[in-house]
Every structure is written in structure tokens, then in C-alpha cells.
Design an enzyme around this catalytic site. Structure first.
Site, PDB file in Angstrom:
ATOM      1  N   HIS A   1      -9.536   4.823  -0.668  1.00 36.98           N
ATOM      2  CA  HIS A   1      -8.635   4.868   0.484  1.00 36.98           C
ATOM      3  C   HIS A   1      -9.327   5.676   1.582  1.00 36.98           C
ATOM      4  O   HIS A   1     -10.167   6.529   1.299  1.00 36.98           O
ATOM      5  CB  HIS A   1      -7.315   5.531   0.090  1.00 36.98           C
ATOM      6  CG  HIS A   1      -6.421   4.663  -0.735  1.00 36.98           C
ATOM      7  ND1 HIS A   1      -5.119   4.402  -0.391  1.00 36.98           N
ATOM      8  CD2 HIS A   1      -6.649   3.981  -1.884  1.00 36.98           C
ATOM      9  CE1 HIS A   1      -4.577   3.601  -1.304  1.00 36.98           C
ATOM     10  NE2 HIS A   1      -5.490   3.333  -2.221  1.00 36.98           N
TER      11      HIS A   1
ATOM     12  N   ASP B   1       0.842  -1.188   0.000  1.00 32.20           N
ATOM     13  CA  ASP B   1       0.000   0.000   0.000  1.00 32.20           C
ATOM     14  C   ASP B   1       0.884   1.247   0.000  1.00 32.20           C
ATOM     15  O   ASP B   1       1.817   1.351   0.809  1.00 32.20           O
ATOM     16  CB  ASP B   1      -0.899  -0.023   1.246  1.00 32.20           C
ATOM     17  CG  ASP B   1      -1.977   1.038   1.217  1.00 32.20           C
ATOM     18  OD1 ASP B   1      -2.416   1.401   0.111  1.00 32.20           O
ATOM     19  OD2 ASP B   1      -2.388   1.490   2.308  1.00 32.20           O
TER      20      ASP B   1
ATOM     21  N   ASP C   1       1.811   5.136  -5.556  1.00 34.69           N
ATOM     22  CA  ASP C   1       1.126   6.401  -5.291  1.00 34.69           C
ATOM     23  C   ASP C   1       1.913   7.552  -5.895  1.00 34.69           C
ATOM     24  O   ASP C   1       2.875   8.043  -5.311  1.00 34.69           O
ATOM     25  CB  ASP C   1       0.962   6.591  -3.777  1.00 34.69           C
ATOM     26  CG  ASP C   1       0.207   7.867  -3.434  1.00 34.69           C
ATOM     27  OD1 ASP C   1      -0.143   8.627  -4.363  1.00 34.69           O
ATOM     28  OD2 ASP C   1      -0.039   8.097  -2.232  1.00 34.69           O
TER      29      ASP C   1
ATOM     30  N   GLY D   1     -11.260   4.337   3.929  1.00 32.02           N
ATOM     31  CA  GLY D   1     -12.605   3.779   4.027  1.00 32.02           C
ATOM     32  C   GLY D   1     -13.196   3.812   5.420  1.00 32.02           C
ATOM     33  O   GLY D   1     -14.422   3.733   5.576  1.00 32.02           O
TER      34      GLY D   1
ATOM     35  N   GLU E   1      -3.108   5.686  -8.203  1.00 37.02           N
ATOM     36  CA  GLU E   1      -3.988   6.694  -7.601  1.00 37.02           C
ATOM     37  C   GLU E   1      -3.978   7.959  -8.439  1.00 37.02           C
ATOM     38  O   GLU E   1      -2.920   8.463  -8.809  1.00 37.02           O
ATOM     39  CB  GLU E   1      -3.540   7.004  -6.171  1.00 37.02           C
ATOM     40  CG  GLU E   1      -4.441   8.021  -5.457  1.00 37.02           C
ATOM     41  CD  GLU E   1      -4.108   8.192  -3.983  1.00 37.02           C
ATOM     42  OE1 GLU E   1      -4.254   9.325  -3.479  1.00 37.02           O
ATOM     43  OE2 GLU E   1      -3.710   7.198  -3.339  1.00 37.02           O
TER      44      GLU E   1
END
Length: 276
Positions: free
Chosen positions: A202, A82, A104, A204, A134
Site C-alpha cells: 500500500h 480497499d 484492514d 505505492g 494487512e
């Protein structure tokens, strides 16, 4: 072994109207509870190693931990990086046995984000690994603000980057402890109208549970990242275990007592993402 890629679990979710939870791990205790909860609910699970987790435990160790759990699991398990920020970090995750990497580049100009994400997606796919990207920066509670995803930029990013999943900024915020925010449904509809790529939320934990369920069943959002609310469940359980006996010092015994509360909290999270 039930170790799978992100694409393996998100494509069925997209077709059948449900979502898969990307559960942010910080250590062995949570990841073990997450898999146990997924088995109890009979659903796939994505184990995610974010930046703070990687600061504490090296990627090669995390890869072995994830794969060890997946080998014994009765449900599909994704080993996911992540918020990887560099090509080398994503390559190390792939070399360490991860089956999915998230790059990212959301703070970067659009074309640079597309180009760098495309290079990582190409590397990942050559290794049989999935790639998430992203578009539109997702901010942090009490910190940097979010930059909402522009639908036209999302269309270009999905088309040109080659990602298997696309994280978007639609009112979601990292590290949010309450569920009072809600997402921008009009922006979600505009984005999903211009792409077939599974969408990712993201932050959440800050999304109301009813909205999680509605979007899991009725949109192209196929993955919700959940970290903060499960981190809070772990923290409360750990505090209770420590305070129950101030004379106790065996951390293994103390940490064992976090398992059932974290598993129960995780089951509640997973239940919201199931299909109708």
C-alpha cells in the site's frame, strides 16, 4: 465479461514475475481511464474503492460501475474493496458485486486481526470472492506512523487467516507525493521467506519506479496500490481544463479533458510492473 478475482490475477503474477496495479478510484472519470490504460498496455487491472470513494458514492453503485467497465474490457478487471474496516462493510461489497475485499485489521492485536480477517476470508471464499488482509500498520504521510511488519507475525497471519494476498508494512506510506522513500528490502526478504502468499504494497506512489520494477520481477510482491500520483495527475488535468476557459460551466465537457492525461499517467504506472 472479463471480471475476475484478485486471486485470479495475483497467482499468475507470483509465478511469472510481475505485479498488478491496484488503482485507487474516486469516480467514473478515473476508473474509465484506468481500464483504457490497462487495455492499451495489455495487462490486468484492479479497480479499488477506498474509504473516501465510498463516502462519495455508495458501494452498490460502485459495484455496478466496476462491473459495467469489466464487461466491456479487453483485459481482466478486479472489482476490489480497499480498506474495509468491518465485517458488514465487506459483506455489503460482496453483495454489491465486488470480486475482492480487503479487510484492514492492522491496528488490532495480532490474534484479533487474524480471527476477524479469517472470518471475512471464509465469507468471501464462500461467495467466490478473494480476500486481502494487512499485517503491520501502514501509516500516512504527515499523519500516523507505520509499524513495520514482524516476519514471525506475518507467517502466523498468512497461515491462519486464509487470505489470498497479504499487505505488509516495509517502509511504505499512504499519501506520499514524492518517490524518495524506498522500501526495506531486508524486511521484505525476511517476510517472503516465511510465506507463499502474494504480498501487497500500500502507498505505492511513494516507491521509486526502479524499485517497483525490481520488486515486481524479483520478489513475492505482486500488487502495488497506486492512488496519490494518479490523483495528482487528475487534479492537474482538471485544473488545466477549468482554467483554459473560465466562462465554461459544463462539467461533462470539463471532465472529459481529464481522460487522456490520466490515461497517459496510468500507462506509465502500469509499464513499471510488467515482467522482464
Amino acid at each position: 465479461m472479463t471480471l475476475v478475482t484478485l486471486k485470479d490475477v495475483l497467482q499468475p503474477a507470483l509465478k511469472e514475475g510481475y505485479a498488478v496495479a491496484g488503482l485507487v478510484t474516486l469516480g467514473w472519470e478515473e476508473m474509465r481511464a484506468y481500464v483504457a490504460a490497462a487495455e492499451a498496455e495489455g495487462v490486468s487491472v484492479i479497480l479499488q474503492a477506498g474509504p473516501s470513494c465510498r463516502e462519495h458514492t455508495p458501494l452498490p453503485v460502485l459495484g455496478k460501475m466496476f462491473r459495467h467497465l469489466a464487461e466491456a474490457a479487453a483485459v481482466p478487471v478486479v472489482a476490489h474493496l480497499d480498506h474495509g474496516y468491518t465485517f458488514d462493510e465487506c459483506r455489503e461489497a460482496i453483495d454489491s458485486g465486488f470480486t475482492s475485499v480487503m479487510f484492514d485489521g492492522s491496528r488490532k492485536p495480532l490474534q484479533q486481526n487474524i480471527d476477524e480477517t479469517a472470518a471475512i476470508a471464509e465469507m468471501a471464499h464462500a461467495a467466490g470472492v478473494s480476500c486481502e488482509g494487512e499485517i503491520g500498520f501502514v501509516g500516512y504521510s504527515g499523519g500516523e506512523g507505520s509499524a513495520g511488519t514482524d516476519p514471525e507475525e506475518a507467517a502466523a497471519f498468512a497461515r491462519d487467516s486464509g487470505v489470498d494476498a497479504m499487505a505488509i508494512s516495509v517502509g511504505n506510506v499512504h499519501l506520499q507525493q514524492d518517490k524518495e522513500g524506498g522500501l526495506d528490502i531486508d524486511r521484505i526478504r525476511a517476510i517472503e521467506a516465511v510465506t507463499e502468499v502474494p504480498l501487497v504494497i500500500h502507498g505505492g506512489s511513494g516507491v521509486p519506479v526502479d524499485q517497483r520494477t525490481a520488486l515486481a520481477r524479483g520478489s513475492k510482491i505482486c500488487k502495488f496500490n497506486i492512488g496519490t500520483e494518479l490523483r495528482m495527475a487528475f487534479g492537474h488535468a482538471l485544473r488545466d481544463a477549468v482554467n483554459a476557459d473560465p466562462a465554461r460551466f459544463d462539467r461533462v465537457q470539463i471532465l472529459k479533458e481529464t481522460h487522456d492525461p490520466v490515461m497517459a499517467a496510468t500507462r506509465r504506472v502500469l509499464q513499471a510492473f510488467k515482467g522482464a
